[in-house]
Design an enzyme around this catalytic site. Structure first.
Site, PDB file in Angstrom:
ATOM      1  CG  HIS A 205      40.621  31.928  21.002  1.00 56.23           C
ATOM      2  ND1 HIS A 205      41.326  33.079  21.197  1.00 56.23           N
ATOM      3  CD2 HIS A 205      39.657  31.924  21.942  1.00 56.23           C
ATOM      4  CE1 HIS A 205      40.817  33.737  22.220  1.00 56.23           C
ATOM      5  NE2 HIS A 205      39.792  33.076  22.687  1.00 56.23           N
TER       6      HIS A 205
HETATM    7  N1  UDP Z   1      48.257  31.916  26.046  1.00 55.96           N
HETATM    8  C1  UDP Z   1      49.239  30.973  26.286  1.00 55.96           C
HETATM    9  N2  UDP Z   1      49.655  30.179  25.256  1.00 55.96           N
HETATM   10  C2  UDP Z   1      49.164  30.293  23.993  1.00 55.96           C
HETATM   11  C3  UDP Z   1      48.163  31.285  23.753  1.00 55.96           C
HETATM   12  C4  UDP Z   1      47.730  32.064  24.800  1.00 55.96           C
HETATM   13  O1  UDP Z   1      49.729  30.859  27.416  1.00 55.96           O
HETATM   14  O2  UDP Z   1      49.582  29.518  23.119  1.00 55.96           O
HETATM   15  C5  UDP Z   1      47.801  32.755  27.168  1.00 55.96           C
HETATM   16  C6  UDP Z   1      47.956  34.225  26.936  1.00 55.96           C
HETATM   17  O3  UDP Z   1      49.268  34.632  27.251  1.00 55.96           O
HETATM   18  C7  UDP Z   1      46.907  34.799  27.859  1.00 55.96           C
HETATM   19  C8  UDP Z   1      45.810  33.763  27.811  1.00 55.96           C
HETATM   20  O4  UDP Z   1      46.411  32.570  27.324  1.00 55.96           O
HETATM   21  O5  UDP Z   1      47.387  34.916  29.168  1.00 55.96           O
HETATM   22  C9  UDP Z   1      44.718  34.226  26.891  1.00 55.96           C
HETATM   23  O6  UDP Z   1      43.834  33.189  26.674  1.00 55.96           O
HETATM   24  P1  UDP Z   1      42.873  33.101  25.409  1.00 55.96           P
HETATM   25  O7  UDP Z   1      43.448  33.876  24.305  1.00 55.96           O
HETATM   26  O8  UDP Z   1      42.601  31.662  25.196  1.00 55.96           O
HETATM   27  O9  UDP Z   1      41.514  33.733  25.947  1.00 55.96           O
HETATM   28  P2  UDP Z   1      40.937  35.231  26.044  1.00 55.96           P
HETATM   29  O10 UDP Z   1      41.956  36.082  26.705  1.00 55.96           O
HETATM   30  O11 UDP Z   1      40.587  35.672  24.663  1.00 55.96           O
HETATM   31  O12 UDP Z   1      39.721  35.095  26.894  1.00 55.96           O
END
Ligand code: UDP
Length: 362
Positions: A205
């Site tokens: 993403h």
């Molecule tokens: N997550 C979720 N469903 C999905 C993809 C990610 O629940 O389909 C959760 C994942 O387990 C984690 C969080 O979203 O806890 C991570 O968010 P994201 O990847 O959007 O952001 P980042 O961590 O890169 O800031």
């Protein structure tokens, strides 16, 4: 004692869920007011987390998603400032590195309300990332900085942020993984027809990957090649879905092997992570969750903030510059069954430690 929490994006719901629950056990008592900026707003990017993780309903819903960086951050600041003037909290609590984090921190500090930042001190040292700017600004205006790791504490020290305002707290995402994985029903695999240990789980993403057609092409090419070995499940972020539709990169890709599904809720996600053979991701949180569940991870980026995972071999960096390099990293990770060293992110009690520190810091 009143804490005003600003959240807005998916990873913040996961982090805030743990601390919000911990506030309920705090003495002295903490009254939490939650502001949801609306940065993420779909059912499966927002509401499902509040429902499944039993996060208290936000008192304020700003609906400021879908805007450019400037408009989004500016309008958030304006709205949050009004709420702060009305609510007069003792602390403003922000999480991570999104526009909501920066807007909440800046609005508060300008009203002389102390800011506490959870997940302070993370650095990619890549200022082209909007997240890097957001976290640097939030750290530099915060009164209390909850740093998850020793590396984060050192990063802050190298920017002159030291002393008792920096608390090495461990990582609240580890707390979340322990608490909620016990409650996950385990039906996600069955529903999706997947065998434990026999699929790749992928999430993509980040703007640097999704908004760059060349990189996105390499990523799709690599996932499609991995899918010739075993199915690749890609719960797809709305930003990525939009770009894939615009670029037509999925034409000719076998959708029964590279399987795109809508984003899943946290309880399904932890099940999928636990049972994946390898996790392929550009997410910060997903890298760590792979480690929490002892699953090898390939990070499709040039760098990571969670350097200890690479150092201990739990994670491999595979920049999306060549299909072959990403595929090689995925296959090497699939063959690697070494258990990672435990304990990199605290004892699972980070949220309670953060809540207690805030409760006593009025
Ligand atoms: N997550 C979720 N469903 C999905 C993809 C990610 O629940 O389909 C959760 C994942 O387990 C984690 C969080 O979203 O806890 C991570 O968010 P994201 O990847 O959007 O952001 P980042 O961590 O890169 O800031």
């Amino acid at each position: 004692m009143k804490v005003l929490t600003v959240v807005g994006a998916r990873p913040q719901f996961v982090k805030a869920a743990t601390v919000s629950r911990a506030f309920q056990a705090c003495r002295p008592r903490v009254d939490e007011v939650i502001v949801h900026t609306g940065q993420h707003f779909d059912q499966n990017m927002s509401a499902v987390f509040f429902e499944e993780m039993q996060i208290p309903k936000p008192q304020y819903q700003l609906e400021l998603g879908g805007l450019g960086h400037g408009a989004m951050t500016g309008r958030m600041m304006e709205s949050i400032e009004g709420i702060l003037q009305q609510e007069k909290p003792d602390w403003v609590l922000v999480y991570g590195d999104t526009n909501s984090t920066m807007a909440g921190a800046l609005a508060a500090v300008k009203l002389h309300i102390p800011v506490a930042h959870v997940e302070a001190g993370l650095r990619s040292f890549n200022r082209a990332m909007p997240e890097e700017i957001n976290r640097i600004v939030a750290d530099h205006v915060s009164t209390l900085l909850f740093a998850p790791t020793e590396v984060a504490v050192r990063n802050l020290a190298s920017e002159g942020i030291t002393g008792s305002k920096v608390v090495r707290s461990g990582d609240v995402m580890y707390d979340a993984s322990l608490f909620y994985s016990e409650r996950a029903s385990g039906q996600a695999l069955e529903r999706l027809g997947l065998e434990p240990g026999q699929f790749f789980l992928a999430t993509i993403h980040r703007a640097e990957n999704v908004d760059d057609p060349g990189r996105l092409e390499v990523i799709v090419g690599a996932l499609a090649r991995c899918a010739q070995t075993m199915p690749v499940l890609l719960p797809i972020h709305p930003r990525t879905r939009k770009k894939l539709a615009e670029t037509g990169l999925l034409h000719g890709v076998d959708a029964s092997k590279l399987r795109l599904i809508d984003p899943v809720g946290y309880l399904d996600m932890v099940q999928l992570e636990k049972h994946a053979r390898v996790v392929l991701t550009d997410s910060g949180g997903v890298q760590k969750e792979a480690y929490f569940f002892g699953v090898p991870c390939v990070t499709i980026r040039h760098e990571t903030e969670w350097v200890e995972l690479v150092e201990c071999g739990a994670n491999r960096l595979a920049p999306p510059t060549s299909v072959q390099a990403v595929v090689d990293a995925a296959l090497a990770a699939a063959a690697d069954r070494r258990p990672p060293p435990p304990g990199l992110y605290g004892d699972g009690q980070s949220a309670q430690a953060i809540a207690n520190t805030l409760a006593c810091a009025a």
